[in-house]
Design a protein around this motif. Structure first.
Motif, PDB file in Angstrom:
ATOM      1  N   PHE A  14      41.937  41.834  30.573  1.00  0.00           N
ATOM      2  CA  PHE A  14      40.607  41.076  31.170  1.00  0.00           C
ATOM      3  C   PHE A  14      39.659  42.300  31.379  1.00  0.00           C
ATOM      4  O   PHE A  14      40.025  43.302  31.757  1.00  0.00           O
ATOM      5  CB  PHE A  14      40.880  40.208  32.394  1.00  0.00           C
ATOM      6  N   ASP A  15      38.423  41.834  31.532  1.00  0.00           N
ATOM      7  CA  ASP A  15      37.250  42.870  31.765  1.00  0.00           C
ATOM      8  C   ASP A  15      36.794  42.552  33.175  1.00  0.00           C
ATOM      9  O   ASP A  15      36.332  41.387  33.466  1.00  0.00           O
ATOM     10  CB  ASP A  15      36.211  42.765  30.933  1.00  0.00           C
ATOM     11  N   GLU A  16      37.266  43.303  33.898  1.00  0.00           N
ATOM     12  CA  GLU A  16      36.983  43.350  35.582  1.00  0.00           C
ATOM     13  C   GLU A  16      35.759  43.219  35.739  1.00  0.00           C
ATOM     14  O   GLU A  16      34.798  42.543  36.392  1.00  0.00           O
ATOM     15  CB  GLU A  16      37.396  44.563  36.421  1.00  0.00           C
ATOM     16  N   LYS A  17      34.550  43.931  34.658  1.00  0.00           N
ATOM     17  CA  LYS A  17      33.316  43.911  34.825  1.00  0.00           C
ATOM     18  C   LYS A  17      32.656  42.722  34.518  1.00  0.00           C
ATOM     19  O   LYS A  17      31.662  42.159  35.077  1.00  0.00           O
ATOM     20  CB  LYS A  17      32.722  45.061  34.264  1.00  0.00           C
ATOM     21  N   THR A  18      33.328  42.166  33.599  1.00  0.00           N
ATOM     22  CA  THR A  18      32.768  40.678  32.915  1.00  0.00           C
ATOM     23  C   THR A  18      33.107  39.806  34.012  1.00  0.00           C
ATOM     24  O   THR A  18      32.214  38.802  34.434  1.00  0.00           O
ATOM     25  CB  THR A  18      33.789  40.424  31.825  1.00  0.00           C
ATOM     26  N   ILE A  19      34.202  39.819  34.775  1.00  0.00           N
ATOM     27  CA  ILE A  19      34.326  38.887  35.761  1.00  0.00           C
ATOM     28  C   ILE A  19      33.366  39.014  36.875  1.00  0.00           C
ATOM     29  O   ILE A  19      32.865  38.032  37.355  1.00  0.00           O
ATOM     30  CB  ILE A  19      35.853  38.987  36.349  1.00  0.00           C
ATOM     31  N   GLN A  20      33.410  40.192  37.409  1.00  0.00           N
ATOM     32  CA  GLN A  20      32.355  40.603  38.216  1.00  0.00           C
ATOM     33  C   GLN A  20      30.817  39.920  37.941  1.00  0.00           C
ATOM     34  O   GLN A  20      30.002  39.430  38.549  1.00  0.00           O
ATOM     35  CB  GLN A  20      32.266  41.964  38.524  1.00  0.00           C
TER      36      GLN A  20
ATOM     37  N   VAL B 198      31.063  28.809  35.086  1.00  0.00           N
ATOM     38  CA  VAL B 198      32.041  28.263  36.155  1.00  0.00           C
ATOM     39  C   VAL B 198      33.305  28.087  35.061  1.00  0.00           C
ATOM     40  O   VAL B 198      34.412  28.411  35.414  1.00  0.00           O
ATOM     41  CB  VAL B 198      31.809  26.987  36.486  1.00  0.00           C
ATOM     42  N   ARG B 199      33.272  27.594  33.804  1.00  0.00           N
ATOM     43  CA  ARG B 199      34.198  27.432  32.809  1.00  0.00           C
ATOM     44  C   ARG B 199      34.862  28.710  32.349  1.00  0.00           C
ATOM     45  O   ARG B 199      36.197  28.784  32.451  1.00  0.00           O
ATOM     46  CB  ARG B 199      33.727  26.717  31.679  1.00  0.00           C
ATOM     47  N   GLN B 200      33.808  29.777  32.173  1.00  0.00           N
ATOM     48  CA  GLN B 200      34.289  31.009  31.755  1.00  0.00           C
ATOM     49  C   GLN B 200      35.346  31.631  32.953  1.00  0.00           C
ATOM     50  O   GLN B 200      36.109  32.049  32.681  1.00  0.00           O
ATOM     51  CB  GLN B 200      32.976  31.768  31.418  1.00  0.00           C
ATOM     52  N   LEU B 201      34.736  31.305  34.240  1.00  0.00           N
ATOM     53  CA  LEU B 201      35.133  32.218  35.265  1.00  0.00           C
ATOM     54  C   LEU B 201      36.805  31.409  35.677  1.00  0.00           C
ATOM     55  O   LEU B 201      37.519  32.136  35.971  1.00  0.00           O
ATOM     56  CB  LEU B 201      34.289  31.851  36.534  1.00  0.00           C
ATOM     57  N   ALA B 202      37.031  30.210  35.342  1.00  0.00           N
ATOM     58  CA  ALA B 202      38.206  29.533  35.636  1.00  0.00           C
ATOM     59  C   ALA B 202      39.106  30.155  34.540  1.00  0.00           C
ATOM     60  O   ALA B 202      40.385  30.400  34.958  1.00  0.00           O
ATOM     61  CB  ALA B 202      38.041  28.091  35.189  1.00  0.00           C
ATOM     62  N   ALA B 203      38.798  30.535  33.422  1.00  0.00           N
ATOM     63  CA  ALA B 203      39.562  31.132  32.404  1.00  0.00           C
ATOM     64  C   ALA B 203      40.135  32.458  32.723  1.00  0.00           C
ATOM     65  O   ALA B 203      41.167  32.817  32.291  1.00  0.00           O
ATOM     66  CB  ALA B 203      39.011  30.965  31.226  1.00  0.00           C
ATOM     67  N   HIS B 204      39.379  32.971  33.511  1.00  0.00           N
ATOM     68  CA  HIS B 204      39.787  34.222  34.105  1.00  0.00           C
ATOM     69  C   HIS B 204      40.324  34.207  35.587  1.00  0.00           C
ATOM     70  O   HIS B 204      40.498  35.216  36.423  1.00  0.00           O
ATOM     71  CB  HIS B 204      38.411  35.234  34.179  1.00  0.00           C
ATOM     72  N   GLU B 205      40.881  33.065  36.003  1.00  0.00           N
ATOM     73  CA  GLU B 205      41.464  32.934  37.446  1.00  0.00           C
ATOM     74  C   GLU B 205      42.460  33.607  37.690  1.00  0.00           C
ATOM     75  O   GLU B 205      42.524  34.271  38.745  1.00  0.00           O
ATOM     76  CB  GLU B 205      41.529  31.464  37.655  1.00  0.00           C
ATOM     77  N   GLU B 206      43.407  34.025  36.789  1.00  0.00           N
ATOM     78  CA  GLU B 206      44.457  34.619  37.063  1.00  0.00           C
ATOM     79  C   GLU B 206      44.002  36.088  37.161  1.00  0.00           C
ATOM     80  O   GLU B 206      44.481  37.029  38.249  1.00  0.00           O
ATOM     81  CB  GLU B 206      45.489  34.611  35.820  1.00  0.00           C
ATOM     82  N   ALA B 207      43.155  36.694  36.368  1.00  0.00           N
ATOM     83  CA  ALA B 207      42.520  37.874  36.248  1.00  0.00           C
ATOM     84  C   ALA B 207      42.016  38.085  37.888  1.00  0.00           C
ATOM     85  O   ALA B 207      41.941  39.168  38.623  1.00  0.00           O
ATOM     86  CB  ALA B 207      41.761  38.078  35.389  1.00  0.00           C
ATOM     87  N   ARG B 208      41.309  37.108  38.299  1.00  0.00           N
ATOM     88  CA  ARG B 208      40.667  37.091  39.481  1.00  0.00           C
ATOM     89  C   ARG B 208      41.547  37.572  40.831  1.00  0.00           C
ATOM     90  O   ARG B 208      41.205  37.969  41.688  1.00  0.00           O
ATOM     91  CB  ARG B 208      39.875  35.780  39.788  1.00  0.00           C
TER      92      ARG B 208
END
Lengths: 126, 657
Positions: free
Chosen positions: B427-433, B247-257
């Motif tokens: 950002f890596d879209e695949k990583t976020i997914q 969840v912490r990692q995902l928050a860091a990618h929030e903008e990318a999300r």
């Protein structure tokens, strides 16, 4: 056999000396060109008729373009050519139609090369 | 043990009290009671047996014993009293029975019998009938009494071959073996009971062992289930930590999300435009097929107009030609007739005037107009229809314009998408997914683990309850099988005891058998008159006996005479009595019945020398042939049965020697 049944004097195929131009203007996948050779022939003939210009078919080798029986499925060209050339025979009207097309395709190709699309070429020519 | 007195009251023929006093027995042990047949000799034997052992609980027997005269008298009593002397000890046994009320007409009118036992003049242990009977049986067991009190004519049954079980038991009792036999049977019975109990406990022990094994399995299952719960809990904790990290990692990618969400929206819009473009392409394909009509529209319009004019002209000319044809036909007829249709005669002038009036010339009369070959009507309709078709269809140009706009839109969207994708480049879209999917998986796994923990805790609870039930059962069975070891020891002791008693019975019996055989042979040789024929009286282990001749042969007992059988049986009884553990008088009823003179004399000699109390119930013939003379030295008391034929009652009187 009546004239209605053999409106173009019994001709079976259309031959052209400008097959290359037809191919240049025809591409099913390109919306800036026409999809079928028949459509290109129709537009070229219509352009020649509209501009009342025709190229005389000179002697020499010609290439096959399309079948005659597919040229005028709706009969409009025959009606038009009959009204334009009431005293001509079916064969004569057919030859005049092809001559109009030979002129039209030449002009269309010239303008297409300039403007990049059939519609732009037509806008320019008409 | 001697019978010193027998008092009989209202027993069979003895009405009132009759007393037999054997006072001289100490010096002269033989007593004779004389009486013809049917006077009451056997009743004396029966009276003594009834006194000692009762009527086998059959009141009917007592009723039959009860004197018939006495039965009619209210309150009457049937009683037998026997007095014995053994050394310094005296025993008095009294058995009596009386009617319940008034006369005794049936067995049911009799009350229970009563017994009194005096030992040295003292009542014995509270006079409990059962205890008294046991005491009497100690002195002379009932089955052993058949070898002391017997009918001389019936003893031959003992020489009939194999003795019955009852007879063997009686012999064992006489020899004192019954105590060992009884002890052995008691041991066997106890062995059986203990063995049954042990089997029951063994079965419980097996059940206990089975439950114990089951308990071990339950304990093992419990341990495993608890370990699994702990393991799942650890996994769950770990999974939660992983989820928090994700969840912490995902928050860091929030903008990318957000960009991803925009991209997703743009791609959807682009897809819609693509669909529209494809639809437009289809329309353009159709429009391309009719583009030539758009080009020809002005020509078609012009030609249609021209054709319409031509068609109208053609029609007008056609109608004029028809009219002229009609008028010409009329004029031709008028010219031919020279008069008008109204009858007026026409000259050339008048005819010329008529033609002018009809609008005809002389030339019209000579030429016939022909219509054009072109079907202008049809051409006109066709061209007008074509024009109508053009007007009802969207022009190719319009579709091209639309397509142009659409492609512009697509270009714009592609540009925006490209820009967004450029922004997403860091950002890596695949990583976020992958992160989103990992979080979802993580939560799914946590749910699964929680469910498993719940299931396992339920199983632990069930196993715990089952273990408690098992513990209860094991405790209960454990208490039951506690005595198994002791019981096994007891069983071993009992088995050994039973075997020991069996050995004792066997060995004692075998030893006594030989002694009895010798004694019986001695008696037999004293009594028989065929000394030359028989060697000895043989007694087998089962106490059947046979005669062995001098040749060593054993003739079947059924082939020897009744008299010889009686002699053999008597010899056996006398031999047996020599080793009896119970001292008792011998009461013989008509012992000489079938015997000849020699045998009677020999028996008398034996009885004379026997040295124990013998009471002989005899007829007059029993004492003939010198028998009485042989016995005379040892006869102490002699009685005579006196019978009253009128009352059918008997009394006994002492006979003077």
């Amino acid at each position: 056999m009546s004239q209605l049944e053999r409106p173009w004097g019994g001709a079976a195929k259309i031959y052209t000396k400008k097959r290359r131009l037809y191919d240049e203007l025809t591409d099913r996948k390109n919306s800036k060109k026409l999809p079928r050779l028949m459509d290109t022939f129709h537009v070229a003939a219509a352009l020649g008729i509209r501009l009342n210009r025709a190229d005389l078919l000179a002697e020499g080798p010609r290439e096959e373009l399309i079948n005659v029986y597919t040229v005028d499925s709706e009969g409009v060209l025959w009606l038009l050519m009959s009204s334009l050339y009431p005293d001509a025979s079916g064969q004569e009207r057919f030859e005049k139609l092809v001559a109009h097309a030979e002129y039209g395709v030449e002009r269309l190709a010239e303008e297409y090369r300039t403007f990049g699309s059939i519609q732009s070429a037509l806008d320019r020519l008409l | 043990m001697n019978l010193t007195q027998l008092a009989i009251s209202n027993f069979r023929p003895y009405y009132g009290e009759t007393v037999l006093d054997f006072g001289a027995v100490a010096d002269r042990p033989v007593s004779l009671i004389h009486g013809p047949n049917g006077y009451g000799k056997t009743s004396i034997l029966l009276a003594l047996q009834w006194c000692l052992y009762g009527h086998n609980r059959r009141r009917r027997e007592a009723f039959e014993y009860f004197n018939t005269l006495a039965r009619t008298e209210a309150g009457s009593l049937m009683q037998v009293r026997a007095e014995f002397q053994s050394g310094s000890k005296s025993y008095t046994i009294v058995r009596r029975i009386r009617g319940k009320n008034g006369c005794i007409e049936t067995a049911q009118d009799l009350d229970n019998d009563e017994i009194t036992f005096l030992e040295d003049g003292e009542r014995y242990q509270g006079q409990d009938p059962v205890v008294i009977q046991e005491r009497i049986n100690e002195l002379l067991p009932q089955n052993a009494s058949q070898f002391a009190f017997f009918d001389g004519e019936k003893i031959e049954v003992y020489s009939g071959g194999d003795p019955s079980e009852a007879t063997r038991d009686a012999i064992a009792t006489v020899l004192g073996l019954h105590l060992f036999t009884q002890a052995k049977e008691d041991a066997v019975r106890l062995t059986y009971e203990v063995s049954t109990e042990r089997q029951r406990l063994l079965s419980r022990e097996q059940e206990h062992a089975k439950l114990a094994r089951e308990m071990e399995e339950v304990e093992q299952d419990l341990r495993e289930a608890r370990a699994q719960v702990e393991q799942r809990k650890d996994e769950l904790k770990e999974m939660k930590a992983v989820e928090a990290d994700l969840v912490r990692q995902l928050a860091a990618h929030e903008e990318a999300r957000q960009i991803l969400r925009d991209l997703e929206e743009l791609r959807k819009t682009r897809s819609d435009l693509e669909t529209k473009r494809n639809e437009l392409k289809d329309q353009m394909q159709d429009a391309s097929a009719h583009l030539y009509l758009d080009i020809l529209a002005p020509v078609l319009t012009e030609q249609a107009r021209k054709m319409r004019l031509m068609a109208d002209e053609q029609l007008r000319r056609s109608r004029e030609a028809a009219r002229k044809a009609t008028v010409r036909e009329l004029a031709d007829r008028i010219r031919a007739d020279g008069r008008c249709i109204c009858g007026q005669v026409l000259d050339d002038e008048s005819f010329q005037k008529l033609l002018i009036a009809l609008g005809l010339t002389e030339q019209d009369l000579e030429t016939d107009d022909q219509p054009d070959g072109l079907d202008t009507q049809r051409l006109t309709r066709g061209l007008e229809n074509a024009l109508a078709t053009i007007q009802g269809r969207e022009a190719f140009a319009s579709l091209v314009a639309k397509m142009s706009m659409l492609e512009n839109d697509l270009d714009e969207i592609d540009t925006v998408i490209a820009t967004k994708e450029t922004l997403l480049a860091g950002f890596d879209e695949k990583t976020i997914q992958t992160l989103i999917e990992a979080i979802a998986n993580c939560r799914g796994n946590q749910e699964l683990l929680s469910r498993e923990i719940g299931d396992l805790e339920g199983r632990i609870q069930d196993l715990g309850s089952y273990r408690e039930r098992l513990e209860t059962q094991i405790r209960r069975l454990g208490g039951q099988i506690a005595g198994l070891e002791k019981l096994t020891e007891e069983l071993d002791v009992l088995n050994a005891t039973a075997r020991a008693f069996d050995d004792i019975v066997h060995e004692t019996s075998s030893a006594r058998r030989n002694e009895i055989q010798d004694a019986s042979t001695r008696y037999f040789k004293s009594i028989t008159n065929k000394l030359h024929a028989y060697e000895r009286l043989l007694i087998e282990d089962d106490f059947s006996f046979a005669l062995e001749d001098t040749q060593g042969c054993r003739p079947p007992m059924q082939l020897i005479s009744a008299g010889e059988k009686q002699v053999t049986a008597l010899s056996f009884i006398l031999g047996l009595n020599d080793f009896s553990q119970h001292e008792a008088p011998i009461l013989m009823d008509t012992p000489m019945g079938r015997l000849d003179k020699e045998h009677r004399k020999n028996i008398a000699t034996v009885l004379r020398d026997l040295g124990r109390q013998v009471i002989l119930l005899v007829t007059d013939t029993d004492t003939e042939f010198g028998v009485r003379e042989i016995l005379a030295p040892v006869i102490g008391d002699e009685f005579e049965i006196v019978h009253d034929q009128a009352t059918l009652t008997s009394t006994i009187a002492r006979r003077n020697s």
